[in-house]
Design a protein around this motif. Structure first.
Motif, PDB file in Angstrom:
ATOM      1  N   ASP A 246      35.624  42.499  38.632  1.00 39.94           N
ATOM      2  CA  ASP A 246      35.388  41.084  38.358  1.00 39.94           C
ATOM      3  C   ASP A 246      36.250  40.195  39.255  1.00 39.94           C
ATOM      4  OD1 ASP A 246      33.488  41.639  36.461  1.00 39.94           O
ATOM      5  OD2 ASP A 246      34.856  41.484  34.756  1.00 39.94           O
TER       6      ASP A 246
ATOM      7  N   GLN B  32      34.934  39.813  42.835  1.00 37.68           N
ATOM      8  CA  GLN B  32      33.821  38.906  43.072  1.00 37.68           C
ATOM      9  C   GLN B  32      34.307  37.494  43.386  1.00 37.68           C
ATOM     10  OE1 GLN B  32      31.078  40.756  43.260  1.00 37.68           O
ATOM     11  NE2 GLN B  32      32.536  42.299  42.576  1.00 37.68           N
TER      12      GLN B  32
ATOM     13  N   HIS C  63      27.663  45.826  35.270  1.00 39.87           N
ATOM     14  CA  HIS C  63      28.266  45.654  33.946  1.00 39.87           C
ATOM     15  C   HIS C  63      27.536  46.484  32.886  1.00 39.87           C
ATOM     16  CE1 HIS C  63      31.584  42.763  34.218  1.00 39.87           C
ATOM     17  NE2 HIS C  63      30.975  42.336  35.315  1.00 39.87           N
TER      18      HIS C  63
ATOM     19  N   LYS D  32      25.101  42.336  39.726  1.00 40.58           N
ATOM     20  CA  LYS D  32      26.290  42.233  38.873  1.00 40.58           C
ATOM     21  C   LYS D  32      25.975  42.672  37.444  1.00 40.58           C
ATOM     22  CE  LYS D  32      28.233  38.372  41.514  1.00 40.58           C
ATOM     23  NZ  LYS D  32      28.580  36.928  41.493  1.00 40.58           N
TER      24      LYS D  32
END
Length: 229
Positions: A159, A162, A216, A212
């Motif tokens: 995270d 990014q 996840h 993304k």
């Protein structure tokens, strides 16, 4: 100064070598989203006409579309739980691909491509074979806790990556220092010349929202597996 790595993309019987001056420490994060995103990222790196020496090359990845094989290595082998989490998440994000760890480092990449060995090391060391030995851990709550710790660290790093990767942070700090020194020199009446080149070029991640979400979802699947839910 740097965090040097090679990317190689192979397709239709030919391959192209790429180089990043800052990408070694984040290679697993740049590979995590799957073959399309990883290939797009690799192709955005700098072209180069020679291989790094093994001591210079801190990470390397061969993305072989012909054999649907990812052969790679990076610093994440230093944390067994973290590397296990990376490989577990790659299983669903690289469907139909063989994910293989290059225990011999750049040696294995060159061997897979049929390239002659070069540089300081021309033979596989016993240390590389030692890395292949399985890590023996007692099954139980402590093992699951360790695996979940590795996964939590991976989620946090992914995270954060990014937003801004370590390379960008390092470059930003370095350029800030260079700018301050240049300004001070000019105020003192001194002439300065700052040489810059593409050694600082490191294309950041450009994952789509769908990519993304897929990563996840893989995080959640691995978390559920380890937590027994």
């Amino acid at each position: 100064m740097g965090s040097r790595a090679h990317y190689v993309v192979k397709a239709d019987g030919s391959w192209k070598r790429r180089y990043t001056h800052w990408g070694a420490h984040s290679m697993e994060l740049d590979l995590l989203a799957g073959p399309n995103a990883a290939t797009r990222f690799a192709q955005g790196q700098q072209s180069c006409d020679r291989w790094l020496d093994e001591l210079e090359c801190e990470a390397a990845a061969l993305i072989d579309h012909d054999e649907r094989r990812l052969l790679w290595h990076s610093h994440c082998y230093e944390d067994v739980a973290y590397r296990a989490a990376v490989l577990a998440v790659m299983a669903p994000t690289w469907p139909g691909w063989r994910i293989e760890w290059a225990y011999g480092g750049l040696y294995d990449i060159l061997d897979a491509l049929g390239e002659p060995l070069h540089g300081r090391f021309r033979d596989r060391s016993s240390f590389q074979d030692d890395l292949r030995a399985p890590v023996r851990r007692t099954a139980g709550p402590s093992e699951r806790d360790d695996e979940l710790r590795g996964l939590r660290r991976l989620v946090e790093k992914f995270d954060a990556h990014q937003e801004v990767d370590e390379a960008t942070q390092s470059i930003s700090l370095l350029l800030h220092v260079v700018g301050a020194l240049t300004s001070t020199a000019h105020q003192a009446g001194l002439e300065t010349q700052v040489a810059s080149d593409n050694a600082f070029a490191h294309r950041p991640m450009d994952l789509t929202d769908e990519e993304k979400v897929a990563v996840h979802a893989a995080f959640e699947a691995v978390r559920n597996k380890h937590s027994g839910s």
